[in-house]
Design a protein around this motif. Structure first.
Motif, short mmCIF file in Angstrom:
data_model
loop_
_atom_site.label_atom_id
_atom_site.label_comp_id
_atom_site.label_asym_id
_atom_site.label_seq_id
_atom_site.Cartn_x
_atom_site.Cartn_y
_atom_site.Cartn_z
N LYS A 156 -6.15 -15.12 -0.70
CA LYS A 156 -5.65 -13.24 -0.80
C LYS A 156 -6.42 -13.24 0.97
O LYS A 156 -7.50 -13.72 1.29
N GLU A 190 -1.53 -12.24 -0.75
CA GLU A 190 -2.09 -13.31 -0.37
C GLU A 190 -0.86 -14.61 0.32
O GLU A 190 0.31 -14.55 0.66
N VAL A 207 -2.05 -6.18 -2.97
CA VAL A 207 -2.22 -7.54 -2.63
C VAL A 207 -1.84 -8.55 -1.71
O VAL A 207 -0.15 -8.44 -2.23
N GLN A 216 -1.25 0.03 -5.51
CA GLN A 216 -2.41 -0.82 -4.83
C GLN A 216 -1.76 -1.88 -4.52
O GLN A 216 -0.46 -2.86 -5.74
N ALA A 276 -0.06 -5.14 -7.76
CA ALA A 276 -0.83 -5.28 -8.73
C ALA A 276 -1.09 -4.09 -9.65
O ALA A 276 -0.99 -4.42 -10.79
N GLU A 303 -5.23 0.10 -0.78
CA GLU A 303 -5.05 0.98 -2.01
C GLU A 303 -4.45 2.05 -1.20
O GLU A 303 -4.47 2.54 -0.30
N GLU A 340 -5.62 -6.67 1.31
CA GLU A 340 -5.08 -5.47 0.23
C GLU A 340 -5.43 -4.34 0.55
O GLU A 340 -6.37 -4.14 1.30
#
Length: 124
Positions: free
Chosen positions: A76, A64, A62, A60, A109, A81, A79
Motif C-alpha cells: 500500500k 498499491e 487504496v 474509499q 474499496a 476517503e 489511500e
C-alpha cells in the motif's frame, strides 16, 4: 506511458482503457461489488508522487504498487476517503513512497452507490 492490464469489472460500453483517455465523458464503470481493482502497468517504471482522478460515487480508494518487472509483492502506497457528491469527484491520492513502480493497483474499496465510475486517472 501507462496501460490498463486488468479490471475486475468489464462492460464493453465502458471499458477500463477509458480511464487513460481524454475526454472525461468516456469512462469505466464498475459492476457493483467491492472492492473493485484496476491494474496498470507503467512503462517505463517510474516514481509516482500522486494520482489525480475524476470519478463518481467513489468512497474509499487504496493505491498499491509493485516495484519489480513481475506482478506481485504489492504494498500500500496511498489511500483517501471521498465525500459523497452529485457531481464529478476530482481528487488526488498522495503517494507515500519514493520507490519506482512498474505496476500500480487502483483499488476502490467502497462506494456511495452500488456502481461507481472512473473518468480519468493521471500519474504525476
Amino acid at each position: 506511458m501507462a496501460r490498463v492490464l486488468m479490471a475486475t469489472s468489464y462492460d464493453e460500453q465502458f471499458p477500463a482503457d477509458n480511464i487513460l483517455s481524454q475526454p472525461t465523458r468516456e469512462f469505466w464503470m464498475s459492476t457493483g461489488v467491492y472492492p473493485q481493482e484496476i491494474l496498470i502497468q507503467l512503462t517505463p517504471a517510474k516514481s509516482v508522487r500522486s494520482i489525480r482522478f475524476v470519478s463518481t460515487k467513489v468512497r474509499q480508494i487504496v493505491v498499491e504498487g509493485s516495484e519489480g518487472p513481475h506482478l506481485g509483492n504489492f504494498v500500500k502506497i496511498g489511500e483517501t476517503e471521498i465525500g459523497d457528491s452529485r457531481d464529478l469527484q476530482r481528487e488526488t491520492v498522495e503517494i507515500n513512497s519514493t520507490k519506482v513502480f512498474q505496476y500500480v493497483k487502483f483499488v476502490i474499496a467502497s462506494g456511495w452507490n452500488d456502481f461507481v465510475s472512473i473518468h480519468s486517472l493521471r500519474f504525476e
